[in-house]
Design a protein around this motif. Structure first.
Motif, short mmCIF file in Angstrom:
data_model
loop_
_atom_site.label_atom_id
_atom_site.label_comp_id
_atom_site.label_asym_id
_atom_site.label_seq_id
_atom_site.Cartn_x
_atom_site.Cartn_y
_atom_site.Cartn_z
N PRO A 7 0.75 -1.11 -0.05
CA PRO A 7 -0.01 0.08 -0.03
C PRO A 7 0.84 1.28 0.03
CG PRO A 7 -0.72 -1.89 1.93
CD PRO A 7 0.57 -1.96 1.14
N LEU A 8 0.21 2.53 -0.51
CA LEU A 8 0.97 3.69 -0.49
C LEU A 8 0.83 4.43 0.64
CD1 LEU A 8 0.29 4.42 -4.25
CD2 LEU A 8 2.22 3.40 -3.36
N ALA A 9 -0.18 3.91 1.55
CA ALA A 9 -0.29 4.71 3.04
C ALA A 9 0.92 4.67 3.81
CB ALA A 9 -1.55 4.12 3.51
N ASN A 10 1.19 5.65 4.57
CA ASN A 10 2.00 5.47 5.73
C ASN A 10 3.33 5.17 5.34
OD1 ASN A 10 0.06 6.42 7.58
ND2 ASN A 10 -0.62 4.09 7.71
N HIS B 130 8.06 7.51 -0.34
CA HIS B 130 6.84 8.15 -0.92
C HIS B 130 7.33 8.71 -1.97
CE1 HIS B 130 3.08 10.66 -1.17
NE2 HIS B 130 3.87 11.67 -1.07
N VAL B 131 8.62 9.73 -1.97
CA VAL B 131 9.05 10.42 -3.14
C VAL B 131 9.19 9.50 -4.09
CG1 VAL B 131 10.89 11.81 -3.82
CG2 VAL B 131 9.91 12.00 -1.65
N LEU B 132 9.80 8.20 -4.11
CA LEU B 132 10.19 7.42 -5.11
C LEU B 132 8.94 6.85 -5.83
CD1 LEU B 132 13.06 5.37 -3.54
CD2 LEU B 132 13.18 7.03 -5.25
N THR B 133 7.87 6.47 -4.97
CA THR B 133 6.66 6.10 -5.54
C THR B 133 5.84 7.32 -6.39
OG1 THR B 133 5.46 6.42 -3.68
CG2 THR B 133 6.00 4.27 -3.91
N THR B 134 6.09 8.52 -5.94
CA THR B 134 5.46 9.55 -6.67
C THR B 134 6.14 9.86 -7.76
OG1 THR B 134 4.96 10.56 -4.41
CG2 THR B 134 4.76 11.92 -6.30
N VAL B 135 7.49 9.68 -8.16
CA VAL B 135 8.11 9.96 -9.21
C VAL B 135 8.07 8.98 -10.37
CG1 VAL B 135 9.46 11.91 -8.23
CG2 VAL B 135 10.27 9.31 -8.50
N VAL C 266 -3.07 8.16 -4.59
CA VAL C 266 -1.65 9.10 -4.68
C VAL C 266 -1.70 10.54 -4.45
CG1 VAL C 266 0.29 9.81 -6.10
CG2 VAL C 266 -0.85 7.57 -6.66
N THR C 267 -0.84 11.10 -3.46
CA THR C 267 -0.92 12.39 -2.87
C THR C 267 0.07 13.31 -3.48
OG1 THR C 267 -0.12 11.67 -0.82
CG2 THR C 267 -2.45 11.59 -0.95
N TRP C 268 -0.27 14.42 -3.69
CA TRP C 268 0.92 15.59 -3.98
C TRP C 268 0.74 16.47 -2.81
CZ3 TRP C 268 1.49 16.73 -9.88
CH2 TRP C 268 1.72 15.52 -10.59
N PHE C 269 1.68 16.64 -2.17
CA PHE C 269 1.45 17.54 -1.03
C PHE C 269 0.48 17.51 -0.10
CE2 PHE C 269 3.73 19.32 -4.72
CZ PHE C 269 5.27 19.49 -4.42
N GLY C 270 0.04 16.35 0.26
CA GLY C 270 -1.25 16.33 1.13
C GLY C 270 -2.59 16.23 0.48
N HIS C 271 -2.37 16.29 -1.08
CA HIS C 271 -3.81 16.49 -1.36
C HIS C 271 -3.66 15.13 -2.47
CE1 HIS C 271 -4.75 20.48 -0.46
NE2 HIS C 271 -3.50 20.82 -0.61
N LYS C 272 -4.65 14.57 -2.63
CA LYS C 272 -4.96 13.09 -3.47
C LYS C 272 -5.31 13.59 -4.74
CE LYS C 272 -7.83 9.01 -3.55
NZ LYS C 272 -9.04 8.18 -3.10
#
Length: 284
Positions: free
Chosen positions: A203-206, A212-217, A249-255
């Motif tokens: 999961p992408l939570a917590n 988190h950065v690696l999963t986001t990019v 997926v969240t960017w800067f706290g926003h889904k």
């Protein structure tokens, strides 16, 4: 004695010629896939093993913390993505094979735009990868995913978009490579991090901030998450479990909304396609 000079003219590339070239390359990819039974079976073994063996084993460890859902249901969208990315990259890699045996040069000297060849290759890879993914879709009921027509059509459309983007990525990589060994080495170096950092298996939570950065990019994250949200939208899951396994997926706290994720995948695919076309115009 006079010698008659025969003028040879090569027809210019036109829209109809380019469209026909796209169809020919697409048809060739389909024939190659249908006639290669070994490739069809081998590309399914890994995701099936991960889904039913690893998924069952991990599910036994986390069963108490995720009541009301099979962990294999969570992993299911990720295994679809694994099937699609592997098949799409193999389809793109056939360019290197064609170059080694001289067939690619014959295509490049044809009176058609090289962009038509690249588009046909990407469409062919996307269709082949989606067809392979359909086999995984047929296993949905075995892992608690309903055979809802709306869900299956949504997953199929998202699979095709992901497959096209991955094929464009593979075509871009293979544009300058001269042997299959180099391509397979680069392919493995690219595929495994993309799969493991996409949220396909966890999961992408917590997550820790660095993970988190690696999963986001990771571009594949934005292909896996819409599939998972589609699956979770068709099953009954306790709210706390949904928040844990399907946070988005969240960017800067926003889904991010699903449409934004799919738009990002499409934009990346368009950029990669443009780069692949530019590579082929400079090659050979």
């Amino acid at each position: 004695m006079t010698t008659d000079v025969v003028r040879v003219s090569v027809p210019r590339a036109s829209g109809s010629h380019n469209l026909r070239a796209v169809k020919v390359v697409l048809h060739r990819e389909l024939l190659r896939f249908v006639n290669d039974r070994t490739r069809m079976v081998s590309s399914l073994i890994q995701p099936v093993l991960w889904l039913f063996v690893m998924g069952t084993g991990l599910g036994s460890l986390v069963r108490a913390s995720i009541p009301g859902i099979d962990f294999r249901t969570f992993m299911y969208p990720g295994m679809i993505s694994m099937t699609v990315i592997t098949t799409a990259m193999f389809s793109a890699g056939s360019i290197v094979w064609d170059r080694e045996f001289g067939f690619l040069r014959e295509m490049l000297v044809a009176p058609v735009s090289r962009s038509a060849i690249v588009v046909g290759k990407c469409l062919g890879g996307a269709v082949v990868a989606s067809a392979q993914g359909v086999i995984i879709l047929a296993l949905a009921g075995l892992v608690g995913v309903p055979y809802s027509p709306a869900l299956l059509l949504t997953l199929l459309a998202e699979m095709f978009l992901a497959a096209f983007t991955i094929t464009a990525f593979g075509v871009m990589l293979s544009a300058r490579m001269r042997n299959m060994q180099s391509f397979f080495g680069v392919m493995q170096m690219a595929i495994m991090p993309m799969i493991f950092l996409s949220g396909a298996m966890f999961p992408l939570a917590n997550l820790p901030s660095w993970l988190h950065v690696l999963t986001t990019v990771n571009p594949l994250t934005y292909a896996v998450d819409p599939m998972r949200q589609a699956v979770f939208g068709h099953i009954a899951v306790p709210p706390q479990v949904d928040a844990m396994l399907n946070p988005g997926v969240t960017w800067f706290g926003h889904k991010l909304p699903i449409i934004a994720e799919l738009g990002l995948v499409a934009a990346i695919g368009a950029v990669l396609l443009g780069v692949a076309i530019a590579q082929f115009r400079r090659s050979e």
